[in-house]
Write a protein that holds these residues in place. Structure first.
Motif, short mmCIF file in Angstrom:
data_model
loop_
_atom_site.label_atom_id
_atom_site.label_comp_id
_atom_site.label_asym_id
_atom_site.label_seq_id
_atom_site.Cartn_x
_atom_site.Cartn_y
_atom_site.Cartn_z
N ALA A 274 0.76 -1.24 0.37
CA ALA A 274 0.22 0.17 0.09
C ALA A 274 0.59 1.18 0.07
N LEU A 275 1.86 0.97 0.97
CA LEU A 275 2.77 2.28 0.92
C LEU A 275 3.70 2.50 -1.06
N TYR A 276 4.36 1.14 -1.22
CA TYR A 276 4.45 1.37 -2.22
C TYR A 276 3.48 2.54 -3.54
N ILE A 277 2.12 0.97 -3.11
CA ILE A 277 1.23 2.25 -4.43
C ILE A 277 1.20 3.67 -3.78
N GLY A 278 0.90 4.10 -3.03
CA GLY A 278 1.13 5.50 -2.83
C GLY A 278 2.67 6.35 -2.79
N SER A 279 3.35 5.65 -2.68
CA SER A 279 4.23 6.11 -3.38
C SER A 279 4.35 6.08 -4.63
N TYR A 280 3.83 5.68 -5.18
CA TYR A 280 3.60 5.61 -6.96
C TYR A 280 3.10 6.79 -7.62
N PHE A 281 1.56 7.25 -6.78
CA PHE A 281 0.79 7.75 -7.05
C PHE A 281 1.36 9.06 -7.34
N PHE A 282 2.43 9.47 -6.29
CA PHE A 282 2.79 10.78 -5.89
C PHE A 282 3.74 11.39 -6.67
N GLY A 283 4.85 10.23 -7.25
CA GLY A 283 5.83 10.68 -7.35
C GLY A 283 5.64 10.23 -9.53
N ALA A 313 8.44 -2.49 -13.93
CA ALA A 313 8.92 -3.05 -12.56
C ALA A 313 7.31 -3.62 -11.95
N ALA A 314 6.41 -2.88 -12.05
CA ALA A 314 4.72 -3.23 -10.50
C ALA A 314 4.81 -4.38 -11.54
N ILE A 315 4.58 -4.37 -12.61
CA ILE A 315 4.07 -5.47 -13.06
C ILE A 315 4.83 -7.05 -12.71
N LEU A 316 6.26 -6.93 -12.39
CA LEU A 316 6.71 -7.75 -12.54
C LEU A 316 7.19 -7.58 -10.72
N GLY A 317 6.42 -6.95 -10.10
CA GLY A 317 7.15 -7.27 -8.68
C GLY A 317 7.27 -6.63 -7.96
N GLU A 318 8.39 -5.82 -8.54
CA GLU A 318 9.43 -4.97 -8.14
C GLU A 318 9.26 -3.75 -7.56
N TRP A 319 8.20 -3.29 -6.86
CA TRP A 319 7.18 -2.35 -6.34
C TRP A 319 8.25 -0.93 -5.71
N ALA A 320 9.12 -2.08 -5.41
CA ALA A 320 10.29 -1.02 -4.66
C ALA A 320 11.19 -0.11 -5.66
N GLU A 321 11.83 -1.00 -6.32
CA GLU A 321 12.97 -0.36 -7.47
C GLU A 321 11.61 0.50 -8.16
N GLY A 322 10.54 0.43 -8.44
CA GLY A 322 9.39 1.26 -9.55
C GLY A 322 9.35 2.55 -8.54
#
Length: 879
Positions: A274-283, A313-322
């Motif tokens: 959830a935090l990574y998704i939030g990071s995706y939104f703001f970034g 990166a998200a598709i591969l599950g590499e949320w942190a790197e994305g």
């Protein structure tokens, strides 16, 4: 490189046919300018002929061509318009390129260029498109035009909240050929409509009554408020202009928190997700907007590539790197905006130099008024230690004035009152600098009264700001190269990424590994640093030059100035003081110096010749108050000298030829030798004979500037190998001046067309050459040089329009600074290209061989930040 051919209606007054010398001069002036491939006249047997010009719009703008033609004596109808506007919403150079391409595709637009700083330049055909259409298109692209109510760039004044152009304004604008310009706050639909109607009513007017795009109906206070509002939300968002930076930091915070919690076994995995998704939104908030804008316009720029990599990166599950990619990319963008803002501020600071109000004197009383309300002829009072509010001529008082904000001069300049205030309107352009003041300069301890000679919008400071802003909307040669490189490089990267997705078919690895590698390569190969490297350096260089009293009109002259090996100088007023001085007083036959000077000053006092003025001025100074006899019955002998009556005797003053023809005793061989000796030193001689008695001779010379010899030596130390001097004076004078200051190749007895040919020959032999002159008489020669440099441009509209580089002060000493800054800029651009391309060259193979996306992002964004801050070093350049 794109090439255009245009047919411009051109009016050549009082010319019987197209073979006239004026036409030849026009063609020569245009064809000599870099970027103009060919110019010729197409006559249809009518009063108005067609001027056909083949040119490269990336090298020279249509507005520049029209100015050059006007300087050459041709009056051009405004079939083609020139619009320079500042808009909100251009976020970075890549977005600016998208805007440029969309504008260039508009029917009727000849050429367009959007700069990363927000200035947009558009050349358009008035019969096919109007300003209204262009402004509507900009708003449709979410690029509202900015407007300052109190700006020195506005062409109108505001009276009771309504726009009003004075009759004098309109008369001045009618033949000026200036471009339309607007500046800050969102235009409303009815305002656009009004502009369009005005544009369509007078499609072929000599001038569009200037900058009518800037008209609006807000009061000063309301405009100031709207300007602040627009500025705070330039990038759109709840935090104003800092929204992107704050969103980036929130992205980084969420990423860090999520990454840390992923190592805490008691915290469920969905929390970090959830935090990574939030990071995706703001970034990705701004990234998605920019990518969508580009794709909709049919472009696949860096933002789109980054978005693909983050999604991959998200598709591969590499949320942190994305999330790391988005964080660093958005942070890099924020730092780009900060750095470009720093460079922009160096230029925008010019607008803050002039005060907003002035003390106008009327019927003995003073009142404080807005500078926009000042009219030509008004008298303003300048208090001690205050800023001067308008260009004008001093009619009362003396003071020293700090002109550094305009000319870059470090030492205050002494100013004094003009002795004949009634004649100011008649010869304002010929009044010497010691009587003139400029808006934005700072008065010393004396109180002054100044007669206004220019409206606020036409002041030297206003024109400087306007031309610097236009310089921002010009491409440099290196930027043209990088744009062309990216045009082919980005599709090649996409092709490589597609191929890498199928690597699992060749090597033993799962598709997910191939896809991850492809996304990492996509990040590594994105040329963000390349896109920003040149614009940031050019903007910083132009801003630094303006602060130093040098106007450089864009990246092309800024770069070209640094590659020069040859310089051609005009002599009079450039290398010399521009006015003759009495240098020698030689007596004959027992006459004393006092008798010789009293006789010469008395007779020459009746003449209005420039040499006579010098004799009277310097002669009186040497006589130091001694009474003068009265001469009468002055008679001029053309090309020889003068004669007059003095105390019943006839006095002859002139050159040696005069005394060969005049009655009376001829010059002896001994006297002739003395004359030849003095003339051999490059001086003009004036022999004085009273009756049959030769009293002596005077030597006059336009003396070299005090700093000329030092400047020439500095230029040689900088590696300029070929320095020539061009002058209409005789060769002996040219040789004498050249010997004194260190010029190795003086050329005398030149007509204006001879100077053009000399510059062309030098350009053929050296490749690049600059012509340094006053921008008026030397305009044709400057137009045929690689870089035209005008001296003393402050107060001279012609010099400002004609030159590629304008030295605001009437001093040659700033020339080494300008060339040194250009070389430093060129060096930093090269460094930035090596850094940006070098990083791509390292990261692409590294990611193909297995370097993780995280390191690719760090290297990619790190290089972007490095090149931007490297460019900012130019703001602190010192010669």
């Amino acid at each position: 490189m794109e090439k255009l051919t245009l047919n411009l209606p051109v009016l050549l007054p009082d010319i019987p046919d197209v073979k006239d010398k004026c036409v030849t001069r026009l063609i020569s002036t245009l064809e000599g300018r870099e970027g103009i491939l060919r110019a010729h006249i197409k006559s249809n047997g009518e009063p108005t002929s067609q001027l056909c010009i083949h040119f490269e719009p990336d090298v020279i703008s249509l507005h520049r061509i029209k100015n050059l033609a006007r300087q050459a004596g041709a009056q051009l109808h405004d079939t083609f318009g020139h619009l320079l506007v500042e808009v909100s919403g251009i976020r970075h150079p890549r977005h600016a390129r998208t805007v440029t391409r969309r504008l260039q595709r508009l029917e009727g637009v000849v050429d367009a260029y959007a700069g990363a700083t927000g200035w947009v330049r558009i050349e358009f055909n008035r019969s096919m498109i109007t300003k209204y259409n262009i402004l509507e298109m900009l708003e449709a692209m979410n690029l509202p035009v900015k407007q300052r109510a109190n700006s020195y760039q506005d062409s109108i004044t505001l009276v009771d909240g309504q726009p009003e152009s004075s009759k004098q304004d309109q008369e001045q604008q009618k033949g000026s050929g200036e471009h339309e310009e607007t500046s800050e706050s969102k235009y409303e639909s009815h305002q656009h409509k009004e502009l369009a109607e005005k544009d369509d009513e007078h499609p072929k007017d000599k001038h569009d009554h200037g900058h009518n795009d800037a008209e609006h109906t807000h009061k000063h206070e309301e405009d100031e408020e709207s300007h602040e509002h627009a500025h705070d939300h330039d990038h759109g968002g709840i935090f104003g202009e800092k929204t992107e930076l704050i969103f980036s930091l929130i992205c980084g915070g969420l990423l860090t928190t999520g990454f840390g919690l992923s190592y805490v076994s008691t915290v469920p995995g969905w929390v970090s997700l959830a935090l990574y998704i939030g990071s995706y939104f703001f970034g990705g908030y701004y990234l998605v907007q920019e990518a969508y804008t580009e794709v909709r316009a049919g472009n696949f720029e860096i933002d789109f590539l980054m978005l693909i990599a983050a999604v991959g990166a998200a598709i591969l599950g590499e949320w942190a790197e994305g999330a790391l990619l988005l964080f660093l990319f958005s942070l890099g963008h924020s730092l780009e905006h900060y750095a470009m803002g720093r460079a922009r501020d160096a230029i925008k600071g010019l607008a803050d130099l002039a005060p907003k109000t002035a003390l106008r004197k009327t019927d003995g009383a003073t009142e404080e008024v807005l500078v926009e309300k000042l009219q030509v002829g008004d008298i303003i009072v300048i208090k001690p230690n205050s800023k001067i509010s308008a260009d004008g001529v001093i009619i009362n008082g003396e003071s020293s004035v700090n002109q550094a904000p305009i000319t870059g001069e470090s030492v205050p300049v002494d100013k004094m009152e003009y002795e004949n205030p009634e004649s100011i309107d008649e010869d304002v352009d010929s009044i010497k600098d010691k009587y003139r003041v400029f808006a934005g300069t700072i008065n010393g301890n004396g109180s002054l009264e100044v007669k206004v000679t220019k409206l606020a919008k036409d002041s030297t400071l206003s024109r400087l700001i306007k031309l610097v802003n236009e310089a921002e909307a010009q491409k440099s040669p290196t930027q043209q190269f990088t744009d062309k490189f990216e045009k082919y490089f980005v599709p090649a990267v996409l092709g490589l990424v597609v191929l890498l997705n199928f690597a699992f078919l060749v090597i033993n690895e799962p598709f997910s590994a191939s896809f991850y590698r492809a996304m990492a390569v996509l990040v590594a190969a994105s040329p963000c640093a390349l896109a920003i490297s040149t614009p940031s350096a050019v903007l910083s260089g132009v801003g630094r030059a303006a602060r130093g009293g040098v106007l450089i009109k864009g990246g092309r002259p800024l770069e070209n100035l640094g590659i020069l090996k040859a310089l051609a100088f005009d002599k009079t007023g450039t290398l010399t003081e521009g006015e003759p001085k009495l240098t020698d007083v030689i007596t004959f036959e027992g006459a004393d110096e006092q008798e010789l000077l009293r006789t010469a000053v008395a007779v020459e006092g009746l003449s209005d010749h420039p040499l006579a003025d010098a004799v009277v001025r310097d002669g009186k100074q040497r006589l130091d108050g001694i009474d003068l006899p009265e001469a009468e019955d002055l008679e001029s002998i053309t090309g020889r000298g003068v004669k007059a009556k003095l105390n019943g005797s006839t006095v002859h003053i002139g050159n040696a030829e005069l005394f060969e023809e005049a009655d009376g005793i001829k010059l002896s061989d001994d006297l002739k030798q003395k004359v030849e000796k003095l003339e051999g030193e490059g001086k003009t001689t004036m022999i004085v004979r009273n009756g049959d008695r030769y009293l002596g001779m005077l030597g006059l010379m336009d003396t070299p500037r005090e700093d000329a010899k030092d400047v020439i030596q500095k230029l040689r130390n900088m590696g300029l190998t070929h320095l020539i001097m061009l002058t209409g004076d005789n060769q002996r004078v040219a040789d004498a001046v050249a010997k004194e200051i260190g010029i190795d190749d003086p050329k005398g007895n030149l007509l204006p067309e001879d100077k053009v040919e000399a510059v062309k020959k030098l350009r053929e032999s050296e490749g690049h050459v600059a012509m340094v002159g006053d921008g008026v008489n030397d305009a044709p020669a400057m137009a045929n040089s690689t870089v035209g440099i005008a001296m003393g441009a402050a107060g001279s509209d012609v010099a400002l329009e004609t030159a590629d580089v304008a030295l605001m002060a009437d001093k040659i000493s700033v020339l080494p600074f300008a060339i040194g800054l250009s070389r430093k800029t060129k060096s930093i651009i090269k460094q930035n290209l090596w850094i940006s391309l070098g990083m791509v060259a390292i990261l692409v193979p590294a990611t193909i061989l297995g370097l993780s996306m995280g390191w690719a992002v760090i290297g990619h964004e790190g290089s972007t930040v490095v090149v931007v801050f490297n460019a900012l070093r130019l703001l602190g350049y010192k010669a």
